[in-house]
Scaffold this motif. Sequence first.
Motif, short mmCIF file in Angstrom:
data_model
loop_
_atom_site.label_atom_id
_atom_site.label_comp_id
_atom_site.label_asym_id
_atom_site.label_seq_id
_atom_site.Cartn_x
_atom_site.Cartn_y
_atom_site.Cartn_z
N LEU A 76 1.00 -1.22 -0.10
CA LEU A 76 -0.13 -0.12 0.03
C LEU A 76 0.89 1.15 0.06
CD1 LEU A 76 -2.90 -1.08 2.64
CD2 LEU A 76 -3.00 -1.01 0.03
N GLN A 77 1.93 1.18 0.53
CA GLN A 77 2.91 2.42 0.73
C GLN A 77 3.59 2.87 -0.68
OE1 GLN A 77 4.19 4.29 3.78
NE2 GLN A 77 4.24 5.42 2.05
N ARG A 78 3.46 1.74 -1.63
CA ARG A 78 3.68 2.21 -2.94
C ARG A 78 2.70 2.87 -3.67
NH1 ARG A 78 6.58 -2.94 -2.05
NH2 ARG A 78 4.81 -4.17 -3.08
N LEU A 79 1.79 2.73 -3.45
CA LEU A 79 0.64 3.54 -4.13
C LEU A 79 0.74 4.88 -4.31
CD1 LEU A 79 -2.65 1.81 -2.89
CD2 LEU A 79 -1.74 1.59 -5.03
N PRO A 80 0.53 5.69 -5.33
CA PRO A 80 0.81 7.06 -5.41
C PRO A 80 -0.19 7.90 -4.69
CG PRO A 80 -0.41 6.10 -7.54
CD PRO A 80 0.23 5.14 -6.75
N GLU A 81 -1.43 7.42 -4.33
CA GLU A 81 -2.24 8.23 -3.44
C GLU A 81 -1.93 7.98 -1.88
OE1 GLU A 81 -4.65 6.17 -6.91
OE2 GLU A 81 -3.01 5.45 -5.37
N VAL A 82 -1.08 7.29 -1.52
CA VAL A 82 -0.77 6.79 -0.13
C VAL A 82 0.53 7.56 0.23
CG1 VAL A 82 -0.30 5.19 1.64
CG2 VAL A 82 -2.14 4.72 -0.05
N ASP A 83 0.21 8.33 1.47
CA ASP A 83 1.28 9.01 1.93
C ASP A 83 1.98 7.84 3.03
OD1 ASP A 83 3.03 11.75 2.94
OD2 ASP A 83 1.92 10.86 4.95
N THR A 84 1.26 7.38 3.87
CA THR A 84 1.94 6.43 4.90
C THR A 84 0.94 5.31 5.08
OG1 THR A 84 2.77 8.49 6.21
CG2 THR A 84 2.60 6.29 7.07
N ALA A 85 1.52 4.20 5.18
CA ALA A 85 0.72 3.01 5.26
C ALA A 85 1.58 2.03 6.49
CB ALA A 85 0.68 2.08 4.33
N VAL A 86 0.92 1.97 7.62
CA VAL A 86 1.58 1.49 8.69
C VAL A 86 1.07 0.11 9.11
CG1 VAL A 86 1.00 3.12 10.56
CG2 VAL A 86 3.01 1.61 11.02
N GLY A 87 1.38 -1.08 9.31
CA GLY A 87 1.05 -2.16 9.97
C GLY A 87 1.30 -2.22 11.31
N LEU A 88 0.51 -2.73 12.05
CA LEU A 88 0.36 -2.98 13.36
C LEU A 88 0.54 -4.54 13.85
CD1 LEU A 88 -0.35 0.21 13.50
CD2 LEU A 88 -1.43 -0.31 15.73
N GLY A 89 1.50 -5.10 14.05
CA GLY A 89 1.89 -6.48 14.54
C GLY A 89 1.69 -6.77 15.73
N HIS A 90 1.85 -7.98 16.14
CA HIS A 90 1.37 -8.55 17.50
C HIS A 90 2.65 -9.34 17.87
CE1 HIS A 90 -0.67 -9.38 21.37
NE2 HIS A 90 -0.36 -10.52 20.97
N GLY A 91 3.08 -9.12 19.06
CA GLY A 91 4.04 -10.33 19.70
C GLY A 91 4.10 -10.11 21.29
N VAL A 92 4.81 -11.35 21.81
CA VAL A 92 4.64 -11.30 23.36
C VAL A 92 6.24 -11.54 23.57
CG1 VAL A 92 2.39 -12.09 23.34
CG2 VAL A 92 4.14 -13.58 23.12
N ALA A 93 6.22 -11.01 24.96
CA ALA A 93 7.67 -11.27 25.53
C ALA A 93 7.47 -10.89 27.12
CB ALA A 93 8.75 -10.23 25.15
#
Length: 853
Positions: A556-573
């Motif tokens: 999505l970040q590579r789309l010309p319409e998009v300024d920022t696309a950020v994914g939120l992943g999940h982990g545990v520690a």
Amino acid sequence: MNAALRLSLSSLRAHKRRFAGTFFAVFLGVAFLAGTMVMGDTLRASFDSMFGEATSGTDAVVRSTDVITTPGEALGVRQPVDTALVSTLQRVPGVAAVAPTIQGAGQLVGADGKPVGGQGPPTLAGNWITDPQLNPYRLAEGRAPAKSGEVVVNRGAAEKAGLKIGDTTTLRTPAPVKVTVVGLATFGGADGMGQVTFTGMTQADAEKYLTARPGQAASIQLRAASGVGEKELVDRLTPVLPKGVEAITGQESAQENTDMISSQFLSIFTTFLLVFSGVALLVATFSIHNTFAIVVAQRTRENALLRALGASRRQVTASTLVEASVVAVAASAAGLAGGVGIAAGLQALFPAIGFPFPDGDLVIKALSMAVPLAVGIAVCVGSALLPAARAGRTAPLAALRETSVDASGASRVRAVTGMGLAALAVAVALTGVLVTPSVWLAGLGAFLALVAFVVLGPVASSGAVRMLGSPLDRLRGVTGGLARRNALRSPKRTAATASALMIGVAVVSLFTVFGASLKATMDQTVSRSFAGDVAVSTPSFGAGGSGLSPALAPALQRLPEVDTAVGLGHGVAQVDGSGRALTVTDPAALARTFDLGTVQGSLRDLGTDGIAITKKEADRQHLTTGDTARLTFTDGKKQDFTVRAVYGQSELAGDYVITRAAWAPHRTQDSDTLVAVSFRSGVDTAAGKAAVEKVAARYGDPQVQTRDDYAQSSAGGIDMMLTLVYALLALAVLIALLGIANTLTLALHERTRELGLLRAVGQTRSQLRAMVRWESVLVAAFGTVGGLGLGAFLGWVLVKASDGASDSAFAFAIPPGRLAVVALVGLAAGALAGLRPARRAARLDILRAIATE
């Protein structure tokens, strides 16, 4: 005592209709309680049998000893084991077969393009174990997967998805994988493990899509050779296991699975239903007490004559209690039969609506019968104690007076006591809300508020009924005025009748306000924290769903319409010894798309050894920028991280943030829970959303929503919860309705002569019916208004106490539309309750009514 018993039984035979409402109130409450307990026992036994059958061929399970459990998660995440251990275990004497179990999240897409499951129970994928005795799933149709892309699906999931053998579909792992269904399976004789979905793949595909790297498994299952017991096999395996790996028997593993289901689902579900059983029985208590209070008041002369003829106080009291006991035993016994019927009905109904209820016969335990029976008898007899004591105190001289009508209630002592309780309730509730945030203190204050309402009911009923009934004088003339005066005759009776409905309405209002507050909280959270234009997500809750592919955000970040696309992943520690959830993301992009509040330090240079935490968590852990925190991951590795940023808000961002590069060496199955997208300046939202949807379609076609739509859908489960609550509370409202109808019927019986005189002086039948109906509506209006006020107060207390006792910020909201509907339902219940008594009153013979004493 024999004379009292004979008198009681003859009175019951002569006045059966008097106790009809009491009978049904006890019957409904006991039936719901017994049905809940029988259903819980049946579910536990069914899951026991299911897991026992499914794992009957597994004699031992080898797994990691390390589990990381985060707050709010009961199961935790267990470290994987090395599949290279299989060859070592095969050489242990007494081992007949060994198979690694690879398991992860995998969500099937149905024939209609919609994902299957995800709303609570897990959506699982794993390797198909070729040894039929070690595999908990049994092949029912087709064959096992033999090459990449072939899968076996549990039959229940296939039916939901509209899939059959030979069909091709998509499996979200979360990366979309094209698969062909080659077999259908059952679990423990059922079409699946409740509503859990399972997709079995080849071992190579499972390692490729469900693990971070080949050679890892969730556990290893073993079957013993003939003559070797489970415990003996475990003893032989233990010496060859590396550090951090353990062996347990197959029976222990099955019991853990059963306990997990019991603690995660059954206990919560049955407790939820038991709470509503308690509400129903509490409502029934008021109805029963009111019935006996009226009956005792009407029998004042009869009891006085008995006293004049030599009956002792104890005999008169015993006579009333015997009547209550007979009604209690009969109604409770009928309620037990009704409860078994309810459980049987739910067992047939739940699978039809997609609820996990395994096949099997009903399990009826002695305790599940004894407890509802005892509770029903105790509630009925306990509710009759005060009226029975009052009957015993009847003076012999009362036989010379006209029949007494109970008009007590609005005394100074009651008013002072009620006001004192109300003040104490408010003080305790405010302490639990404002001074020392505590849900328990707030709950105690709520209980005291309920008691205060009940005590003050007779005091407040006169003024409330006058105010609520004042429009009737203008709208309904003499008929309305008579209805209002009749409702004012006995403040105590009016209050007791209305209290049953008040409790039902109060609980409905409480959940309505709390649900609206949760939705407002979600909307506030998204509006305050999410600064993006659209959100990409997979709608699911609980353990369901597979998440989003981590490759989606970069695409999505590579789309010309998009300024920022950020994914939120999940982990545990484990952070310094405590299990914590980690947000895995690009911190710099996160700061551009989410409002993180005041940030100390920098989010741009976390690297592979930096971490960002919220200020609240930093204060709790006594950390600041530049300090070091030790993290222990699920693979057992430990690493020191430097706190490089401390930020203010955490609703969507979480309390701990690390980079994907830092998480990569320790990850298992990688996925994002949300992708937030911000458009470039000048890009139209509709055009940008269309571009995002086009790319998202290549990654399993997740949901793309605007910020407002995302906030609403995030709170979608609340409406589902409220619908269930309303359906369950309908029982309490029904019991309250029976109480109002029964009270009116008994009250009309003591006013028979008066009604005859009204008809004699010209009142028509329709006017008489209207008078009785409006009297019922006024009583219901008093209970409804009191319930709305009490429910709104309790809702505020619960929201504020939850706000102070948790890390999340709760918003308080009152939904006027929904509460108006609750008010209308309460008034409608009053009108409905008055229909039958009104018809009976209108059919009275005028001359006989006038001649009645």
